[in-house]
Design a protein around this motif. Sequence first.
Motif, PDB file in Angstrom:
ATOM      1  N   TYR A 256       0.832  -1.210   0.000  1.00 53.35           N
ATOM      2  CA  TYR A 256       0.000   0.000   0.000  1.00 53.35           C
ATOM      3  C   TYR A 256       0.867   1.260   0.000  1.00 53.35           C
ATOM      4  O   TYR A 256       0.645   2.189  -0.786  1.00 53.35           O
ATOM      5  CB  TYR A 256      -0.926  -0.030   1.214  1.00 53.35           C
ATOM      6  N   GLN A 257       1.868   1.280   0.872  1.00 48.04           N
ATOM      7  CA  GLN A 257       2.733   2.463   0.959  1.00 48.04           C
ATOM      8  C   GLN A 257       3.531   2.676  -0.324  1.00 48.04           C
ATOM      9  O   GLN A 257       3.699   3.812  -0.774  1.00 48.04           O
ATOM     10  CB  GLN A 257       3.677   2.346   2.160  1.00 48.04           C
ATOM     11  N   GLU A 259       2.695   1.884  -3.380  1.00 45.26           N
ATOM     12  CA  GLU A 259       1.880   2.303  -4.515  1.00 45.26           C
ATOM     13  C   GLU A 259       1.118   3.602  -4.270  1.00 45.26           C
ATOM     14  O   GLU A 259       0.902   4.370  -5.198  1.00 45.26           O
ATOM     15  CB  GLU A 259       0.903   1.180  -4.896  1.00 45.26           C
ATOM     16  N   HIS A 260       0.731   3.857  -3.038  1.00 46.70           N
ATOM     17  CA  HIS A 260      -0.095   5.037  -2.758  1.00 46.70           C
ATOM     18  C   HIS A 260       0.706   6.208  -2.186  1.00 46.70           C
ATOM     19  O   HIS A 260       0.326   7.362  -2.368  1.00 46.70           O
ATOM     20  CB  HIS A 260      -1.236   4.684  -1.799  1.00 46.70           C
ATOM     21  N   GLN A 351      -7.726   1.785   1.929  1.00 51.78           N
ATOM     22  CA  GLN A 351      -7.060   1.679   0.635  1.00 51.78           C
ATOM     23  C   GLN A 351      -6.076   0.498   0.574  1.00 51.78           C
ATOM     24  O   GLN A 351      -5.670   0.100  -0.513  1.00 51.78           O
ATOM     25  CB  GLN A 351      -6.302   2.970   0.321  1.00 51.78           C
TER      26      GLN A 351
END
Length: 368
Positions: A256-257, A259-260, A351
Amino acid sequence: MTDNADPYHDIRPFNDAEVPASIERLINDQEFINAIVNHRFEHSPRWLSSLLSPLVKVLMRLKWRKLKTVAHIQNEVGVFMQSLLQRTSQGITVKGLDKLDPNQAYIFISNHRDIAMDPALVNFALHRAGHETALIAFGDNLLKKPSATELMKLNKGFVVKRSAKGPRELLKALTQLSNFIKDSLNHQQSIWIAQREGRAKDGMDMTDPAILKMFYMAGKQQKIAFGEYMKTLNIVPVAISYENDPCDIAKANELYQREHLGSYNKTEFEDIDSIIQGIIGNKCRVSVNFGEVVTEDFETPEALAEHIDRQIHHNYQLYPINYLAANQSCDELSQACRDRFAAKLAELPEQAHSYLIANYANPVHNAK
């Protein structure tokens, strides 16, 4: 000993003659002793921990003084694994091992979900069935602490030099590794290696053809065709399945980190922390399924990689949580399973949910 006399001195596991000195170094490694004390007595006051340190050293020396050979270490690890799995799992199921010859050396290529437990489970299955345990490939990124190096080399670990810089140094390192693997097989010593560098954090178990190209470097030196040489290695794909991945939330958060948020800053000893969590964390049911020896003549690393993937995907043991994540029906699916999965998702930002779901769902999609 010179490099010529021992061309693998910097990457190979310890031999019998080196075991006692390695154990002595571990016992005298204060950081290692402190780590044991802090783990075993984590809720004790600091002043008590400092008093316990010398006692732990004495107890370790008494317990480990009987360990004189690699075989002694393997027997001790077998006892530890039996106890560990009783405490952290609902049991291990092994399939396909009965089809393999205990007197034959193999390269076991498995999917990669857990840094320490993947090879440990394969070797536990081999040990329990009366097979010789395999040498274990591990990256030099795990060698940041001297005690980690000692423990891994004591436990039949050999080094993959991922940090080699420059084309010439990298070529030298890969050639050395390829020759070491082939020489080990020639001496009836099996090998375990992951199908890719780094764990599959998204549940996509895919073999990196670069691993197979590395195997072939020793064959290329002898001018043997790729397909012909690879058949001599007795490659066996292995599918390892954890009903519950102790590191699943950390994996999802990392993806998550990346990509976001654009990046993920790994802490210095994060790999060590992942090893510890993977070992002590609850795994529920565990499966280790050995595939069939690769006997076909594949002309390219890519074609062989696809074949290995097909075996791993076919032999991967699917659990109710996998079907739940994939939004498919399953007879075993219970409300307790739904609640556990919901609790996992609740620990992550919304997310990041898709990454945790993918980690469990993708094996279902790949099995088709």
